[in-house]
Design an enzyme around this catalytic site. Structure first.
Site, PDB file in Angstrom:
ATOM      1  N   ASP A 146      22.383   5.308 -53.283  1.00 57.04           N
ATOM      2  CA  ASP A 146      22.004   6.027 -51.911  1.00 57.04           C
ATOM      3  C   ASP A 146      22.859   5.276 -50.662  1.00 57.04           C
ATOM      4  O   ASP A 146      23.481   4.248 -51.159  1.00 57.04           O
ATOM      5  CB  ASP A 146      20.585   5.881 -51.877  1.00 57.04           C
ATOM      6  CG  ASP A 146      19.968   6.147 -50.479  1.00 57.04           C
ATOM      7  OD1 ASP A 146      20.538   7.282 -49.921  1.00 57.04           O
ATOM      8  OD2 ASP A 146      19.210   5.619 -49.817  1.00 57.04           O
ATOM      9  N   SER A 147      22.676   5.785 -49.670  1.00 59.03           N
ATOM     10  CA  SER A 147      23.380   5.073 -48.585  1.00 59.03           C
ATOM     11  C   SER A 147      22.793   3.708 -48.197  1.00 59.03           C
ATOM     12  O   SER A 147      23.433   3.064 -47.520  1.00 59.03           O
ATOM     13  CB  SER A 147      23.294   6.090 -47.292  1.00 59.03           C
ATOM     14  OG  SER A 147      22.003   6.431 -47.157  1.00 59.03           O
ATOM     15  N   CYS A 156      20.649  10.270 -52.628  1.00 64.33           N
ATOM     16  CA  CYS A 156      20.956  10.643 -51.137  1.00 64.33           C
ATOM     17  C   CYS A 156      21.269  11.958 -51.154  1.00 64.33           C
ATOM     18  O   CYS A 156      22.060  12.479 -51.324  1.00 64.33           O
ATOM     19  CB  CYS A 156      22.095   9.727 -50.744  1.00 64.33           C
ATOM     20  SG  CYS A 156      22.604   9.925 -48.962  1.00 64.33           S
ATOM     21  N   THR A 186      22.160  13.436 -48.109  1.00 69.69           N
ATOM     22  CA  THR A 186      23.295  13.588 -47.628  1.00 69.69           C
ATOM     23  C   THR A 186      24.790  13.600 -48.063  1.00 69.69           C
ATOM     24  O   THR A 186      25.407  14.568 -48.082  1.00 69.69           O
ATOM     25  CB  THR A 186      23.556  12.343 -46.332  1.00 69.69           C
ATOM     26  OG1 THR A 186      22.238  12.402 -45.470  1.00 69.69           O
ATOM     27  CG2 THR A 186      24.665  12.711 -45.595  1.00 69.69           C
ATOM     28  N   GLU A 196      12.601   3.180 -40.974  1.00 70.59           N
ATOM     29  CA  GLU A 196      13.513   1.947 -41.157  1.00 70.59           C
ATOM     30  C   GLU A 196      12.584   0.751 -40.400  1.00 70.59           C
ATOM     31  O   GLU A 196      12.612  -0.328 -40.589  1.00 70.59           O
ATOM     32  CB  GLU A 196      14.991   1.907 -40.871  1.00 70.59           C
ATOM     33  CG  GLU A 196      15.752   2.841 -41.932  1.00 70.59           C
ATOM     34  CD  GLU A 196      16.289   2.113 -42.924  1.00 70.59           C
ATOM     35  OE1 GLU A 196      16.597   0.857 -42.709  1.00 70.59           O
ATOM     36  OE2 GLU A 196      16.713   2.801 -43.679  1.00 70.59           O
ATOM     37  N   CYS A 204      15.620  14.342 -47.538  1.00 69.57           N
ATOM     38  CA  CYS A 204      16.040  13.018 -47.250  1.00 69.57           C
ATOM     39  C   CYS A 204      15.209  11.898 -47.836  1.00 69.57           C
ATOM     40  O   CYS A 204      13.773  12.108 -47.940  1.00 69.57           O
ATOM     41  CB  CYS A 204      15.886  12.948 -45.624  1.00 69.57           C
ATOM     42  SG  CYS A 204      16.401  11.269 -45.142  1.00 69.57           S
ATOM     43  N   HIS A 248      14.242   9.240 -46.999  1.00 67.62           N
ATOM     44  CA  HIS A 248      13.134   8.555 -46.259  1.00 67.62           C
ATOM     45  C   HIS A 248      11.812   9.032 -45.961  1.00 67.62           C
ATOM     46  O   HIS A 248      10.794   8.761 -45.530  1.00 67.62           O
ATOM     47  CB  HIS A 248      13.699   8.018 -44.883  1.00 67.62           C
ATOM     48  CG  HIS A 248      14.669   6.958 -45.011  1.00 67.62           C
ATOM     49  ND1 HIS A 248      15.981   7.034 -45.695  1.00 67.62           N
ATOM     50  CD2 HIS A 248      14.873   5.775 -44.088  1.00 67.62           C
ATOM     51  CE1 HIS A 248      16.634   6.012 -45.782  1.00 67.62           C
ATOM     52  NE2 HIS A 248      15.925   4.972 -44.703  1.00 67.62           N
TER      53      HIS A 248
HETATM   54  N1  DGL Z   1      19.991   8.545 -47.666  1.00 64.00           N
HETATM   55  C1  DGL Z   1      20.143   9.397 -46.528  1.00 64.00           C
HETATM   56  C2  DGL Z   1      19.404  11.040 -47.192  1.00 64.00           C
HETATM   57  O1  DGL Z   1      18.959  10.888 -47.885  1.00 64.00           O
HETATM   58  C3  DGL Z   1      19.182   9.148 -45.385  1.00 64.00           C
HETATM   59  C4  DGL Z   1      19.773   7.814 -44.708  1.00 64.00           C
HETATM   60  C5  DGL Z   1      21.199   8.020 -44.087  1.00 64.00           C
HETATM   61  O2  DGL Z   1      21.385   8.719 -43.190  1.00 64.00           O
HETATM   62  O3  DGL Z   1      22.098   7.458 -44.815  1.00 64.00           O
HETATM   63  O4  DGL Z   1      19.741  11.799 -46.271  1.00 64.00           O
END
Ligand code: DGL
Length: 273
Positions: A18-19, A81, A83, A160, A192, A194
């Site tokens: 993940d990011s 992730c 994204t 966050e 997403c 989060h």
């Molecule tokens: N992990 C990202 C997602 O699921 C969210 C956090 C980010 O923008 O890096 O899209």
């Protein structure tokens, strides 16, 4: 031999990436469903958020992470992730000799199966929504489904910040979800990592008639199926090892990470890409 093709076998770990810390919601679901599997998690905490960055940058970062995990001989890659799944999946797949699972296909499948009205809503980061990846994935399953999408850029920083049940988060959710509620949607994809953490707030805004689709559980089921199919599952008596690699340990990392994971975060290592 290409170092990225070093032989993974059934004893190897599942690589989840993940990011940042959000992908720990997927790790949690995999730990619960596959308790004997080892997991190597990678979170790019030094460079998060990805969801507001350009496609070129996200693809470049995703390639670096894929290379890192493949060098560790993981047997399966899970792109937690949304994204990266939305904009970099082809590149990740083209690099990987091991199977790649992604959250978008899992979420699209659950939403297409869940809807009765034929209207599905998708919320995600600006990069995910802009890519139309969910719309394409849902339409591959059923072209008749109407998909309404909404980018919710402020949800990631709110989560966050730990404002999971804060009046500002509620106001923000009302504002973002207003346009979606003008359609007869009965299924809303939390596109997403989060968003599952603010499910109660989203639920309050959309009401009980809308089903919230969270792909973490669907991902864990898919991982189980793929490992079994390829003879890569560890025996149920095996003891799992968990490693968490991150590119930075920011303030409050542990608190936020443990909230996502639902248990204490041990063996966190800072690594360079
Ligand atoms: N992990 C990202 C997602 O699921 C969210 C956090 C980010 O923008 O890096 O899209």
């Amino acid at each position: 031999m290409n170092p990225l093709q070093g032989a993974a076998d059934r004893s190897s770990a599942i690589g989840v990436f993940d990011s940042g810390v959000g992908g720990l919601t997927v790790v949690r679901a995999v730990m619960e469903r596959l308790p004997s599997e080892s997991i190597l998690y990678f979170g790019d905490t030094a460079r998060v958020p990805y969801g507001v960055k350009s496609v070129e940058t996200i693809v470049h970062f995703a390639g670096q992470i894929t290379e890192f995990l493949l060098r560790k001989r993981v047997k399966l890659l899970i792109v937690a992730c949304n994204t990266m799944s939305a904009v970099a999946l082809e590149v990740i797949r083209s690099m990987s000799p091991v199977p790649v699972l992604d959250v978008i296909h899992a979420g699209a499948k659950s939403a297409a199966e869940a809807t009765r009205s034929g209207y599905v809503a998708v919320i995600g980061t600006p990069a995910t929504i802009e890519s139309n990846a969910y719309v394409k994935a849902i339409h591959r399953l059923d072209p008749a489904i109407r998909v309404v999408s909404q980018a919710c850029a402020l949800f990631v920083p709110l989560v966050e910040e730990g404002w999971l049940d804060h009046p500002i988060t509620k106001l923000t959710a009302k504002e973002y979800l207003r346009s979606i509620l003008q359609h007869p949607v009965d299924s809303l994809v939390l596109g997403c990592t989060h968003y599952p953490l603010i499910k109660p707030v989203i639920r309050e805004v959309v009401g009980n008639r809308v089903q919230l689709v969270d792909s973490a559980e669907a991902m864990a089921q898919e991982a189980e199926r793929v490992l079994q199919e390829r003879g890569l599952s560890r025996p149920s008596s095996a003891l799992p090892e968990y490693r968490f690699c991150v590119t930075d340990i920011p303030l409050r990392f542990r608190t936020i990470g443990e909230r996502f994971l639902g248990r204490s975060l041990s063996s966190v290592e800072v690594v360079q890409l």
